[in-house]
Design a protein around this motif. Structure first.
Motif, short mmCIF file in Angstrom:
data_model
loop_
_atom_site.label_atom_id
_atom_site.label_comp_id
_atom_site.label_asym_id
_atom_site.label_seq_id
_atom_site.Cartn_x
_atom_site.Cartn_y
_atom_site.Cartn_z
N TYR A 114 0.84 -1.18 0.00
CA TYR A 114 0.00 0.00 0.00
C TYR A 114 0.89 1.24 0.00
O TYR A 114 2.01 1.23 0.51
N MET A 115 0.37 2.32 -0.55
CA MET A 115 1.10 3.59 -0.55
C MET A 115 0.86 4.34 0.76
O MET A 115 -0.27 4.37 1.26
N ASP A 116 1.91 4.95 1.28
CA ASP A 116 1.82 5.74 2.51
C ASP A 116 2.02 7.21 2.12
O ASP A 116 3.15 7.67 1.96
N PHE A 117 0.93 7.91 1.92
CA PHE A 117 1.02 9.28 1.44
C PHE A 117 1.50 10.25 2.52
O PHE A 117 2.03 11.31 2.21
N SER A 118 1.33 9.88 3.78
CA SER A 118 1.84 10.76 4.84
C SER A 118 3.37 10.78 4.81
O SER A 118 3.98 11.85 4.94
N LYS A 119 3.99 9.63 4.62
CA LYS A 119 5.46 9.60 4.53
C LYS A 119 5.95 10.30 3.28
O LYS A 119 6.98 10.99 3.29
N LEU A 120 5.22 10.12 2.19
CA LEU A 120 5.58 10.82 0.96
C LEU A 120 5.56 12.32 1.19
O LEU A 120 6.51 13.04 0.82
N ALA A 121 4.50 12.83 1.81
CA ALA A 121 4.37 14.27 2.05
C ALA A 121 5.44 14.76 3.02
O ALA A 121 6.04 15.83 2.82
N GLN A 122 5.69 13.99 4.07
CA GLN A 122 6.72 14.39 5.03
C GLN A 122 8.08 14.49 4.36
O GLN A 122 8.87 15.38 4.68
N GLY A 123 8.34 13.59 3.41
CA GLY A 123 9.60 13.65 2.68
C GLY A 123 9.73 14.89 1.82
O GLY A 123 10.85 15.26 1.43
N MET A 124 8.61 15.53 1.51
CA MET A 124 8.60 16.78 0.74
C MET A 124 8.55 18.01 1.65
O MET A 124 8.44 19.13 1.16
N GLY A 125 8.59 17.80 2.96
CA GLY A 125 8.57 18.92 3.90
C GLY A 125 7.19 19.38 4.30
O GLY A 125 7.03 20.49 4.81
N VAL A 126 6.18 18.52 4.10
CA VAL A 126 4.80 18.88 4.40
C VAL A 126 4.37 18.14 5.67
O VAL A 126 4.61 16.94 5.82
N HIS A 127 3.70 18.86 6.58
CA HIS A 127 3.10 18.20 7.74
C HIS A 127 2.08 17.18 7.26
O HIS A 127 1.24 17.49 6.41
N ALA A 128 2.15 15.95 7.80
CA ALA A 128 1.22 14.92 7.33
C ALA A 128 0.96 13.91 8.43
O ALA A 128 1.82 13.64 9.28
N GLU A 129 -0.25 13.34 8.38
CA GLU A 129 -0.65 12.27 9.28
C GLU A 129 -1.35 11.18 8.48
O GLU A 129 -1.95 11.44 7.44
#
Length: 644
Positions: A594-609
């Motif tokens: 499955y894709m984890d979009f929170s980790k993807l966003a965090q890797g781009m510098g975006v707050h994510a949960e």
């Protein structure tokens, strides 16, 4: 490394300027930024420098006081363009440098993107909020090919996008070390000419100035669409000729075309005399004034309105909004008026996707049709974005928003007391039907309230509960989310919904949402996007652009772990071929892993949960993300959802 050019070099104080340039490079960066923009710009006028003749034969000049690109930036500034969205590219390196140094990186400001498709899609979303284009720089052949899908989306959506691409036309000046051969082309605009409204390749700076102003005017004249200019690298990088007499033409936008008085009077007569008139709208409203005019006309006639959701056209909670009752109101109508109804035919007919596709009309055979659209002014042949032909009884090739004031006045003149009483009776019945449809939508949204994955109805309700007190703007498309917000939330402002992507190209939603949020930022609005998972995977790096430029945007993932529309298509074909649907997930779902979009966003510098699968965890996560967005940063909440 700078690209050297053989230029006259015997200018006065040459050595002095070299020493001064070296000192400038050695100065602290803070000192450079501390200089007022106006002061820096005043010392970098793009007018011709004094150059002496007879330079030493072996001299290579690497500096000059003003370039063609400086003048080009002055032209772009004159158009009121606030941003340039771009991936850096060598074919427009002079323009890039002139924007950030000569232009002070202000009006326009350079927005760093990581894919040309994202650059154009950002411009697409921005224009639908701000009502004007921003600029895109793209690199030669490869940059324009990357951008082409997003350009097509904007073209099909009739949105003004202003594109400038670099090119190296003179083969004797191409440097293989920079890849300029493969990145150069004889006719740069040819690859997208079918889906831009106008393009040009200026061969002089004055030509550029006139074409740049013309391009802006063409893009902003309804029907609006992308335009493209090719800025040759030699024109950008060479100094301005000593005898150049350059000026920037005055920009005067054209008034949108209006319906003629005779047709307007006839349309008013048909609407006033009708027993059951109907209005269908799609890409109608450009501004809040357009919404207000349509409300005035609808209330005057007590006429139902079907909104096909190409823009924010009509308040969703207005009792005359009958969008959820399309079949019933179309079947009952005797006069139907389309206002920029892009696909008028589909509002009036139904199509059956069977082995042999069939269609049938919903409307009465004797119903009269009125059309007011700029689509009649602009149709191309190759790309089939003009939909099925609809025969109408009265056609006005005009801008509906510009035509409505005169139509309203004519309706007022023709209404009698008897007709007004009939309108009031009709309006009461429509209001009752609207209320019933709203209650049914609320009931439908409550199904699977506690399910995991989270139901789309509950996610919509939880999101509304958190943003309802904000000056909110929903900057995403909703087609894959069962249209829940339009069915449940009270939309009444033009910026609260920006419509669909036009050409249906995936990869639009994420960057268009960021572009719309960029436009909303200056107005202090709260931007929120319901983000499809498959769409984000086309252009995830736009999250970094949002983080880098501090673009506040709340992205709520509709993470159904599939290209679900395509999954349904494969299921439909499997059923049709009598083979079962148990293998339809192959090629359509995002599983293992499955894709984890929170980790993807965090890797781009975006707050994510997330990913969140428990519906009771959605509201607390949204509250935390909203606090981040209100502080001026982007945030993402990854919610694992039901398919639709």
């Amino acid at each position: 490394m700078a690209k050297s050019k053989k230029l006259p070099a015997g200018r006065r104080d040459f050595l002095k300027s070299v020493v001064a340039g070296a000192a400038t490079l050695a100065a602290p960066a803070d000192a450079l930024h501390a200089q007022p923009v106006e002061e820096r710009a005043s010392r970098a006028k793009p007018w011709p420098p004094i150059i002496e003749s007879d330079p030493p034969a072996d001299a290579e000049v690497l500096t000059l006081d003003g370039s063609g690109s400086d003048f080009m930036v002055d032209v772009i500034k004159s158009l009121g363009i606030e941003y340039v969205c771009s991936v850096a590219g060598s074919s427009f390196r002079a323009l890039h440098e002139s924007v950030i140094n000569y232009g002070g990186n202000r009006n326009p400001e350079f927005i760093t993107c990581c894919h040309e498709e994202s650059s154009v899609a950002m411009a697409h979303g921005y224009a639908k909020i701000e009502g004007k284009p921003l600029c895109i720089f793209a690199h030669g052949t490869v940059g324009l090919q990357h951008a082409s899908m997003a350009i097509y989306n904007a073209y099909c959506d009739r949105v003004p996008v202003y594109i400038v691409i670099g090119n190296n036309l003179d083969a004797t000046k191409r440097d293989a070390a920079y890849g300029e051969w493969a990145h150069s082309v004889q006719d740069a605009a040819a690859m997208v000419r079918d889906y831009v409204k106008w393009d040009d390749t200026p061969i002089s700076l004055q030509h550029f100035a006139e074409s740049a102003v013309r391009a802006y005017k063409v893009a902003m004249t309804p029907p609006m669409a992308p335009v493209l200019l090719v800025a040759d690298s030699e024109l950008q990088e060479n100094p301005i000729a000593a005898d150049a007499a350059l000026h920037i033409p005055k920009l005067t936008l054209a008034s949108p075309p209006q319906g003629d008085s005779g047709s307007v009077a006839e349309a008013a007569r048909m609407l006033v005399e009708a027993q059951n008139p109907l209005i269908v709208v799609d890409r109608y409203a450009r501004t809040q004034a357009g919404i207000d005019l349509l409300v005035e006309l609808a209330e005057m006639l007590q006429v139902p309105v079907i909104d096909q959701a190409g823009r924010m056209n009509f308040p969703t909670r207005h009792p005359l909004n009958q969008s959820s009752r399309r079949n019933a109101v179309v079947a009952n109508a005797d006069v139907i008026m389309g206002l920029e109804a892009t696909d008028f035919w589909s509002a009036l007919n139904t199509m059956h996707d069977q082995v042999h596709r069939t269609s049938r009309p919903i409307m009465k055979s004797d119903a009269k049709l009125i059309s007011i659209t700029t689509g009649d002014l602009y149709t191309k042949a190759n790309y089939q974005d003009f939909y099925r032909y609809t025969g109408v009884d009265l056609a006005m090739a005009a801008d509906p928003e510009a035509t409505l004031p005169s139509l309203i006045e004519e309706v007022k003149r023709q209404i009698t007391a008897d007709r007004r009483r009939a309108f009031e009776d009709r309006g009461a019945k429509l209001a009752s039907a609207h209320d019933h449809a709203l209650e049914q939508a609320r009931t439908d949204a409550s199904y699977a309230w506690d399910a995991s994955p989270v139901s789309t109805g509950r996610l919509c309700a939880e999101l509304w509960a958190q943003i309802k007190d904000e000056d909110w703007s929903l900057v995403s498309l909703l087609r894959h989310f069962s249209w829940w917000p339009l069915r449940l939330w009270p939309f009444d402002k033009h910026y609260q919904y920006i419509g669909v992507q036009g050409g249906g190209g995936i990869g639009y939603n994420a960057p268009a949402s960021v572009g719309a949020a960029l436009a909303n930022k200056r107005h202090g609005r709260f931007s929120v996007s319901i983000q499809d998972d498959g769409d984000l995977m086309f252009a995830p790096t736009v999250l970094w652009t949002a983080a880098h430029h501090r673009i506040p945007l709340l992205s709520v993932m509709h993470n159904n772990r599939a290209y679900h529309e395509e999954l349904m298509h494969v299921q439909r074909m499997a059923n049709r071929h009598n083979r079962g649907i148990d293998r339809a997930h192959i090629g359509t779902t995002f599983e293992d892993p499955y894709m984890d979009f929170s980790k993807l966003a965090q890797g781009m510098g975006v707050h994510a949960e997330g990913p969140i699968t428990d519906p009771n965890e959605v509201a607390p996560a949204l509250r935390r993300a909203i606090a981040v967005v209100k502080s001026g940063e982007p945030a993402l909440v990854d919610v694992v959802t039901q398919p639709r």
